[in-house]
Design a protein around this motif. Structure first.
Motif, PDB file in Angstrom:
ATOM      1  N   TYR A  69      -7.420  -7.133   8.594  1.00 14.50           N
ATOM      2  CA  TYR A  69      -7.201  -7.710   7.256  1.00 14.50           C
ATOM      3  C   TYR A  69      -6.037  -7.012   6.555  1.00 14.50           C
ATOM      4  O   TYR A  69      -5.197  -7.663   5.926  1.00 14.50           O
ATOM      5  CB  TYR A  69      -8.477  -7.586   6.433  1.00 14.50           C
ATOM      6  N   PHE A  70      -6.000  -5.675   6.676  1.00 11.00           N
ATOM      7  CA  PHE A  70      -4.908  -4.927   6.045  1.00 11.00           C
ATOM      8  C   PHE A  70      -3.549  -5.351   6.599  1.00 11.00           C
ATOM      9  O   PHE A  70      -2.552  -5.383   5.873  1.00 11.00           O
ATOM     10  CB  PHE A  70      -5.085  -3.418   6.280  1.00 11.00           C
ATOM     11  N   TYR A 130      -7.202  -1.035  -0.939  1.00  7.66           N
ATOM     12  CA  TYR A 130      -6.125  -1.894  -0.432  1.00  7.66           C
ATOM     13  C   TYR A 130      -5.843  -3.036  -1.405  1.00  7.66           C
ATOM     14  O   TYR A 130      -4.669  -3.359  -1.675  1.00  7.66           O
ATOM     15  CB  TYR A 130      -6.510  -2.455   0.939  1.00  7.66           C
ATOM     16  N   GLN A 131      -6.892  -3.654  -1.912  1.00  9.26           N
ATOM     17  CA  GLN A 131      -6.722  -4.808  -2.792  1.00  9.26           C
ATOM     18  C   GLN A 131      -6.055  -4.423  -4.118  1.00  9.26           C
ATOM     19  O   GLN A 131      -5.406  -5.245  -4.741  1.00  9.26           O
ATOM     20  CB  GLN A 131      -8.074  -5.470  -3.047  1.00  9.26           C
ATOM     21  N   SER A 132      -6.207  -3.154  -4.516  1.00  6.77           N
ATOM     22  CA  SER A 132      -5.612  -2.719  -5.780  1.00  6.77           C
ATOM     23  C   SER A 132      -4.286  -1.983  -5.588  1.00  6.77           C
ATOM     24  O   SER A 132      -3.408  -2.041  -6.457  1.00  6.77           O
ATOM     25  CB  SER A 132      -6.573  -1.798  -6.533  1.00  6.77           C
ATOM     26  N   ALA A 137      -1.481   2.789  -0.449  1.00  7.28           N
ATOM     27  CA  ALA A 137      -2.691   3.431  -0.958  1.00  7.28           C
ATOM     28  C   ALA A 137      -3.675   3.691   0.179  1.00  7.28           C
ATOM     29  O   ALA A 137      -4.347   4.734   0.209  1.00  7.28           O
ATOM     30  CB  ALA A 137      -3.335   2.562  -2.034  1.00  7.28           C
ATOM     31  N   ILE A 138      -3.742   2.767   1.121  1.00  4.00           N
ATOM     32  CA  ILE A 138      -4.638   2.929   2.273  1.00  4.00           C
ATOM     33  C   ILE A 138      -4.171   4.078   3.156  1.00  4.00           C
ATOM     34  O   ILE A 138      -4.976   4.887   3.647  1.00  4.00           O
ATOM     35  CB  ILE A 138      -4.705   1.623   3.090  1.00  4.00           C
ATOM     36  N   HIS A 139      -2.846   4.181   3.368  1.00  7.46           N
ATOM     37  CA  HIS A 139      -2.320   5.278   4.190  1.00  7.46           C
ATOM     38  C   HIS A 139      -2.673   6.629   3.572  1.00  7.46           C
ATOM     39  O   HIS A 139      -3.036   7.575   4.280  1.00  7.46           O
ATOM     40  CB  HIS A 139      -0.804   5.142   4.328  1.00  7.46           C
ATOM     41  N   THR A 140      -2.571   6.713   2.278  1.00  8.39           N
ATOM     42  CA  THR A 140      -2.908   7.964   1.587  1.00  8.39           C
ATOM     43  C   THR A 140      -4.385   8.303   1.782  1.00  8.39           C
ATOM     44  O   THR A 140      -4.749   9.462   2.031  1.00  8.39           O
ATOM     45  CB  THR A 140      -2.608   7.827   0.087  1.00  8.39           C
ATOM     46  N   ARG A 141      -5.236   7.284   1.696  1.00  9.95           N
ATOM     47  CA  ARG A 141      -6.670   7.489   1.871  1.00  9.95           C
ATOM     48  C   ARG A 141      -6.992   7.922   3.302  1.00  9.95           C
ATOM     49  O   ARG A 141      -7.804   8.818   3.529  1.00  9.95           O
ATOM     50  CB  ARG A 141      -7.414   6.194   1.519  1.00  9.95           C
ATOM     51  N   ILE A 142      -6.346   7.265   4.275  1.00  8.93           N
ATOM     52  CA  ILE A 142      -6.589   7.591   5.681  1.00  8.93           C
ATOM     53  C   ILE A 142      -6.155   9.021   5.983  1.00  8.93           C
ATOM     54  O   ILE A 142      -6.847   9.771   6.687  1.00  8.93           O
ATOM     55  CB  ILE A 142      -5.860   6.594   6.596  1.00  8.93           C
ATOM     56  N   ASN A 143      -5.014   9.417   5.450  1.00  7.19           N
ATOM     57  CA  ASN A 143      -4.489  10.764   5.703  1.00  7.19           C
ATOM     58  C   ASN A 143      -5.399  11.853   5.153  1.00  7.19           C
ATOM     59  O   ASN A 143      -5.376  12.988   5.638  1.00  7.19           O
ATOM     60  CB  ASN A 143      -3.083  10.907   5.111  1.00  7.19           C
ATOM     61  N   ALA A 144      -6.202  11.503   4.170  1.00  2.00           N
ATOM     62  CA  ALA A 144      -7.133  12.486   3.606  1.00  2.00           C
ATOM     63  C   ALA A 144      -8.205  12.883   4.619  1.00  2.00           C
ATOM     64  O   ALA A 144      -8.787  13.978   4.537  1.00  2.00           O
ATOM     65  CB  ALA A 144      -7.781  11.933   2.338  1.00  2.00           C
ATOM     66  N   GLY A 145      -8.508  11.992   5.583  1.00  2.00           N
ATOM     67  CA  GLY A 145      -9.423  12.302   6.680  1.00  2.00           C
ATOM     68  C   GLY A 145     -10.900  12.226   6.347  1.00  2.00           C
ATOM     69  O   GLY A 145     -11.752  12.484   7.204  1.00  2.00           O
TER      70      GLY A 145
END
Length: 221
Positions: A69-70, A130-132, A137-145
């Motif tokens: 979806y992303f 992602y929607q906001s 923003a998703i990459h930043t969240r993923i990198n947080a682990g």
């Protein structure tokens, strides 16, 4: 007198044979019942393991659909994921019911439920992110682990449950095999007992016929 003694021992033999037949019949019935019960437990354990695998691969499928979806912005993946999440929760409840007779597994299943809901919550938060905020923003969240840590916790909980169920499966499968061997042995004993009884009956009939013939011969003479 000798005839009476012979008949007495024949009667005793029949009584012993009857008692042995009843005992072996009872043992055979018990062995078959235990075989049936343990076979059902084996099937039950396979069902739990299958359900655990459904959660393992189901959550991976949800993750994959969300990534799709992303990448595509296709809302179809979101609708599909809602159905998949509902299915995961239904399977988790099924596992809880299947392990209701095992207090140790129930504790692990509750932990599984917590880990599953935590992972689903992280996925839902990722969708909102992602929607906001879009892909960045998703990459930043993923990198947080954080999401990967939660996922690892869920997989470890599934693995613990599966190891216990595999142990139970091996134990119950061995019991099924023992029940089968016992039933086969008792069945063979029933056959032998029946043959001995038949031979005694045949010997008695043959003896009676022989005596009758001898008596008839003596009368003619």
């Amino acid at each position: 007198m000798k005839k009476l003694i012979a008949e007495f021992w024949i009667v005793i033999g029949f009584m012993i044979g009857l008692v042995l037949f009843m005992l072996t019949g009872s043992l055979l019935y018990r062995s078959i019942q235990e075989y049936r019960e343990n076979s059902l437990l084996v099937a039950h354990t396979y069902e739990v393991i299958t359900s655990l695998n459904e959660i393992r691969y189901g959550i991976l499928d949800v993750e994959s659909s969300q990534r799709a979806y992303f990448l595509s912005d296709d809302e179809t993946f979101v609708a599909q994921n809602e159905q998949k999440v509902n299915r995961l929760r239904a399977v988790q409840e099924q596992i809880q019911q299947l392990t209701a007779d095992n207090a140790e597994q129930q504790i692990k299943v509750k932990n599984l439920s917590v880990q599953l809901e935590l992972r689903l919550a992280r996925l839902a938060q990722g969708l909102k992110t992602y929607q906001s905020g879009g892909v960045q923003a998703i990459h930043t969240r993923i990198n947080a682990g954080e999401s990967r840590t939660v996922m690892n916790g869920l997989m470890q909980q599934i693995q613990q449950l599966e190891e216990t169920e595999q142990f139970l499966l091996n134990k119950r499968a061995a019991q099924v095999n023992d029940n089968f061997l016992q039933a086969r042995g008792v069945g063979a004993l029933v056959v032998v007992t029946s043959l001995v009884g038949f031979l005694l009956l045949w010997w008695k009939v043959q003896g009676d016929n022989s005596q009758r013939k001898n008596a008839e011969t003596a009368v003619r003479q």
